[in-house]
Scaffold this active site. Structure first.
Site, short mmCIF file in Angstrom:
data_model
loop_
_atom_site.label_atom_id
_atom_site.label_comp_id
_atom_site.label_asym_id
_atom_site.label_seq_id
_atom_site.Cartn_x
_atom_site.Cartn_y
_atom_site.Cartn_z
N ARG A 153 -12.67 -9.70 -0.95
CA ARG A 153 -11.70 -9.10 0.08
C ARG A 153 -11.37 -7.76 0.18
O ARG A 153 -11.04 -7.06 -0.64
CB ARG A 153 -10.41 -10.14 0.05
N VAL A 154 -11.61 -7.12 1.47
CA VAL A 154 -11.13 -5.78 1.75
C VAL A 154 -10.05 -5.79 2.86
O VAL A 154 -10.27 -6.31 3.82
CB VAL A 154 -12.35 -4.96 1.76
N GLY A 155 -9.15 -5.10 2.63
CA GLY A 155 -8.28 -4.91 3.78
C GLY A 155 -8.11 -3.70 4.43
O GLY A 155 -9.16 -3.00 4.65
N GLY B 15 -3.38 -6.43 6.12
CA GLY B 15 -4.61 -5.64 6.43
C GLY B 15 -5.32 -6.11 7.59
O GLY B 15 -6.09 -5.62 8.41
N THR C 75 0.76 0.06 6.07
CA THR C 75 0.72 -0.97 5.08
C THR C 75 1.10 -2.26 6.04
O THR C 75 1.67 -2.30 6.87
CB THR C 75 1.96 -0.27 4.26
N GLY C 76 0.96 -3.13 4.67
CA GLY C 76 1.34 -4.39 5.24
C GLY C 76 -0.06 -5.47 5.42
O GLY C 76 -1.06 -5.06 4.71
N THR D 43 0.88 -1.09 -0.03
CA THR D 43 -0.01 0.13 -0.09
C THR D 43 0.74 1.37 -0.01
O THR D 43 1.91 1.22 0.52
CB THR D 43 -0.77 -0.25 1.08
#
Ligand code: GLY
Length: 328
Positions: free
Chosen positions: A216-218, A242, A239-240, A188
């Site tokens: 899928r949503v992070g 989620g 970031t990373g 991200t």
């Protein structure tokens, strides 16, 4: 009364005179001379080594952009970069072969907007701003967000590049799904900006995990997880992996820790400790945080070495390697 005299007399009465949108002239009361204002310092910082994106934000800030506009300008560079397989056009698709993007923005007034699972639109952070400004809502998903984009002049684009399609076809041979976020690489882009008024805003945008499950949503579009701003205190972005960031509402936690007096660096470290202490599997994923406070101090922290942040300050764009929980 001539202009100079007016300034001097006004000043003696305790009044500073606005000479423009952002600068104030003052009087040195000992010498009765007009003191020209110093240009206030602007700062942009972002996750990973996205130097062009961060420089674009820094230059926009120097030209007088608001913190929100600068953050959207900055992340747009990576959204359009087809070599970046984790943000915007060129991002890796989900396991059905569709590129779906997530983004959010948050401004100095505490207003925010987000879009999730958006196809065919490259600049989803700008679209998140449209949700914020032009609707009564905070978050729109999928086709609803896409339709809003067309109504506001966004172009329909094929986000699946030839390279991403080729990599996807290779992945299909095994279809092995391991939701591992790169440890040395990027995912991200989260960006935090402080403008000439000292106001803070941010943006966060991603294509999410490669070959993720459909739908899928992070963390990136989730206010408080991928991004949080409180203009009285500061801002943070993540970031990373989620799923882990969402469980701890990481960016909100960092801002709250700064509110309690922690520096941005300390706040990132304490927030990361929550993730580390609640996971047996921290070898398997990366998370990194960045933060800025109202005084312009910044910090970052990650689980695995290899993460760095870009920072634009005093006209210089610098890559700053981050301290990490693991040392090798
Ligand atoms: N941090 C990006 C994601 O998990 O989708």
């Amino acid at each position: 009364m001539n202009r100079r005299r007016f300034i001097l007399q006004s000043s003696k009465a305790g009044v500073a005179l606005s000479l423009g949108a952002t600068l104030m002239a003052c009087i040195d009361q000992n010498t009765d001379t007009v003191v020209q204002p110093k240009k206030s310092k602007v700062i942009a910082l972002c996750t990973w080594g996205f130097s062009e994106a961060n420089a674009a934000a820094g230059k926009a800030l120097e030209s007088g952009s608001t913190a929100l506009e600068a953050a959207i300008t900055g992340v747009a560079v990576e959204e359009a970069n087809i070599k970046n397989s984790t943000v915007g056009k060129g991002g890796a698709p989900d396991r059905e072969g569709n590129v779906t993007l997530d983004a959010c923005v948050m401004d100095a007034n505490g207003d925010c907007g987000a879009v999730v699972c958006v196809q065919n639109i490259t600049h989803v952070a700008a679209l998140a701003k449209v949700v914020m400004k032009e609707t009564e809502h905070v978050m729109l998903a999928g086709e609803g967000a896409e339709e809003l984009a067309y109504r506001h002049g966004f172009q329909k684009e094929n986000l699946l590049t030839e390279k991403a399609a080729e990599d996807y076809r290779a992945w299909l041979k095994t279809s092995k799904y391991e939701p591992i976020i790169n440890i040395e690489n990027h995912d991200t882009i989260g960006m935090l900006c402080m403008d000439q008024h000292g106001d803070i805003a941010g943006a966060c945008t991603t294509s999410g995990l490669s070959y993720k499950m459909k739908g899928r949503v992070g963390d990136s579009p989730i206010i408080g997880a991928g991004l949080f701003i409180d203009n009285e205190v500061g801002g943070a972005a993540a970031t990373g992996m989620g799923e882990e960031i969402m469980k701890q509402v990481g960016s909100f936690l960092i801002v709250e820790l700064m509110r309690q007096g922690k520096s941005p660096q300390e706040a990132c470290e304490v927030a990361m400790q929550r993730i580390v202490s609640k996971n047996k599997d921290i070898n398997k994923f990366q998370v990194a945080y960045i933060a800025i406070n109202k005084a312009g101090a910044t910090g970052s922290y990650c689980i695995h070495p290899g993460f760095s942040r870009m920072e634009y300050r005093n006209g210089k764009n610098t890559r700053i390697p981050s301290a990490a929980h693991f040392t090798n």
